[in-house]
Design a protein around this motif. Structure first.
Motif, PDB file in Angstrom:
ATOM      1  N   UNK A 160       0.818  -1.211   0.000  1.00 25.58           N
ATOM      2  CA  UNK A 160       0.000   0.000   0.000  1.00 25.58           C
ATOM      3  C   UNK A 160       0.854   1.265   0.000  1.00 25.58           C
ATOM      4  N   UNK A 161       2.193   1.091  -0.047  1.00 22.39           N
ATOM      5  CA  UNK A 161       3.091   2.256  -0.004  1.00 22.39           C
ATOM      6  C   UNK A 161       4.105   2.240  -1.149  1.00 22.39           C
ATOM      7  N   UNK A 162       3.891   1.375  -2.144  1.00 26.37           N
ATOM      8  CA  UNK A 162       4.898   1.180  -3.192  1.00 26.37           C
ATOM      9  C   UNK A 162       5.203   2.466  -3.952  1.00 26.37           C
ATOM     10  N   UNK A 163       4.184   3.233  -4.299  1.00 27.74           N
ATOM     11  CA  UNK A 163       4.402   4.446  -5.088  1.00 27.74           C
ATOM     12  C   UNK A 163       5.074   5.524  -4.238  1.00 27.74           C
ATOM     13  N   UNK A 164       4.677   5.639  -2.992  1.00 26.67           N
ATOM     14  CA  UNK A 164       5.323   6.606  -2.107  1.00 26.67           C
ATOM     15  C   UNK A 164       6.790   6.256  -1.906  1.00 26.67           C
ATOM     16  N   UNK A 165       7.075   4.969  -1.698  1.00 26.52           N
ATOM     17  CA  UNK A 165       8.463   4.537  -1.552  1.00 26.52           C
ATOM     18  C   UNK A 165       9.252   4.806  -2.840  1.00 26.52           C
ATOM     19  N   UNK A 166       8.615   4.577  -3.986  1.00 29.40           N
ATOM     20  CA  UNK A 166       9.269   4.853  -5.268  1.00 29.40           C
ATOM     21  C   UNK A 166       9.506   6.352  -5.435  1.00 29.40           C
ATOM     22  N   UNK A 167       8.566   7.162  -4.969  1.00 31.92           N
ATOM     23  CA  UNK A 167       8.741   8.614  -5.039  1.00 31.92           C
ATOM     24  C   UNK A 167       9.925   9.063  -4.194  1.00 31.92           C
ATOM     25  N   UNK A 168      10.066   8.499  -2.998  1.00 31.40           N
ATOM     26  CA  UNK A 168      11.206   8.828  -2.142  1.00 31.40           C
ATOM     27  C   UNK A 168      12.515   8.444  -2.826  1.00 31.40           C
ATOM     28  N   UNK A 169      12.531   7.286  -3.481  1.00 29.89           N
ATOM     29  CA  UNK A 169      13.731   6.855  -4.198  1.00 29.89           C
ATOM     30  C   UNK A 169      14.032   7.777  -5.374  1.00 29.89           C
ATOM     31  N   UNK A 170      12.989   8.196  -6.092  1.00 31.88           N
ATOM     32  CA  UNK A 170      13.184   9.115  -7.222  1.00 31.88           C
ATOM     33  C   UNK A 170      13.696  10.470  -6.750  1.00 31.88           C
ATOM     34  N   UNK A 171      13.158  10.953  -5.639  1.00 29.03           N
ATOM     35  CA  UNK A 171      13.618  12.235  -5.087  1.00 29.03           C
ATOM     36  C   UNK A 171      15.100  12.144  -4.715  1.00 29.03           C
ATOM     37  N   UNK A 172      15.461  11.063  -4.025  1.00 24.72           N
ATOM     38  CA  UNK A 172      16.856  10.885  -3.629  1.00 24.72           C
ATOM     39  C   UNK A 172      17.767  10.792  -4.850  1.00 24.72           C
ATOM     40  N   UNK A 173      17.337  10.025  -5.865  1.00 22.87           N
ATOM     41  CA  UNK A 173      18.127   9.904  -7.083  1.00 22.87           C
ATOM     42  C   UNK A 173      18.265  11.224  -7.808  1.00 22.87           C
ATOM     43  N   UNK A 174      17.182  11.982  -7.870  1.00 22.70           N
ATOM     44  CA  UNK A 174      17.222  13.280  -8.542  1.00 22.70           C
ATOM     45  C   UNK A 174      18.124  14.255  -7.804  1.00 22.70           C
ATOM     46  N   UNK A 175      18.020  14.294  -6.478  1.00 21.27           N
ATOM     47  CA  UNK A 175      18.847  15.204  -5.690  1.00 21.27           C
ATOM     48  C   UNK A 175      20.330  14.852  -5.810  1.00 21.27           C
ATOM     49  N   UNK A 176      20.642  13.570  -5.947  1.00 24.12           N
ATOM     50  CA  UNK A 176      22.048  13.150  -6.058  1.00 24.12           C
ATOM     51  C   UNK A 176      22.695  13.585  -7.372  1.00 24.12           C
TER      52      UNK A 176
END
Length: 228
Positions: free
Chosen positions: A150-166
């Protein structure tokens, strides 16, 4: 009285993404002025507004409308690449009631196929300072999530944010940023940030209860503080 079924399509997600991008358009423009042509914010925001109008006129899937607009009408380096991503997302959202998340495995497959298409066309790999650096972490999270998550997209969003910021630590290997050398250090790639904002929009609509733990879009688009 029988309840009317929700119309198929992802128009609510498109609306949310359009709203988020509109609010940070100037920040996206600033990022692109520091590392590219300076047209990314206008291109992304304008393309989304035209896509929303097309979806409203046709009554069709929001991401399918976005794919048509970005592939045919939006210029710049990122326009057609976002069009490919929308095209693959539309393939799984077309059959879903508006505002309802597709099955996690289907969503993971669509995002992976969109990423593969972008890499074929643009030639970018991980670490090249492009939207791929936000997409690959998001795909990895979705692929690793259980089908009932129930949190897959939110977890993916956090990963995308981290990847983008890096990407603020990377020298550009593709596009305009490859011409400006170390001037891009400290500045996240605007295309990668755009992907992160897309995942935020999807989380807002598909997983509103857990989306509250995501950082605000206004934070996501900021350059890194000097010296970090």
């Amino acid at each position: 009285m029988a309840e009317t079924a929700a119309a198929p399509g992802s128009s609510t997600c498109l609306d949310r993404f359009t709203t988020i991008v509109g609010r940070v358009r100037d920040d996206l423009t600033h990022l692109d002025q520091l590392s590219g042509d300076g047209d990314f914010g206008a291109n992304l925001s304008g393309g989304l507004l035209r896509a929303r109008m097309r979806a409203q006129q046709t009554g069709g899937d929001g991401f399918t409308a976005a794919a048509e607009v970005f592939l045919d009408q939006v210029g710049g380096t990122s326009g057609p690449l976002f069009g490919l991503l929308f095209q693959h997302l539309g393939a799984v959202t077309t059959a879903c009631p508006d505002g309802r998340r597709p099955a996690v495995p289907a969503l993971a497959k669509a995002l992976a196929q969109g990423t593969a298409a972008i890499r074929r066309v643009g030639g970018a790999g991980p670490g090249d300072r492009t939207l791929v650096d936000a997409l690959l972490p998001a795909v990895a999270v979705l692929r690793g999530a259980g089908p009932d998550s129930e949190t897959a997209v939110t977890d993916a969003a956090l990963a995308a944010i981290s990847g983008a910021r890096r990407t603020d630590r990377m020298l550009g290997a593709r596009g305009r940023s490859s011409y400006v050398g170390d001037k891009v250090l400290g500045v996240p790639d605007p295309g990668a940030i755009g992907v992160a904002l897309l995942l935020v929009a999807l989380s807002d609509i598909w997983e509103p209860q857990t989306a509250a733990r995501l950082p605000a879009p206004g934070y996501i688009v900021q350059p890194s503080p000097a010296g970090t």
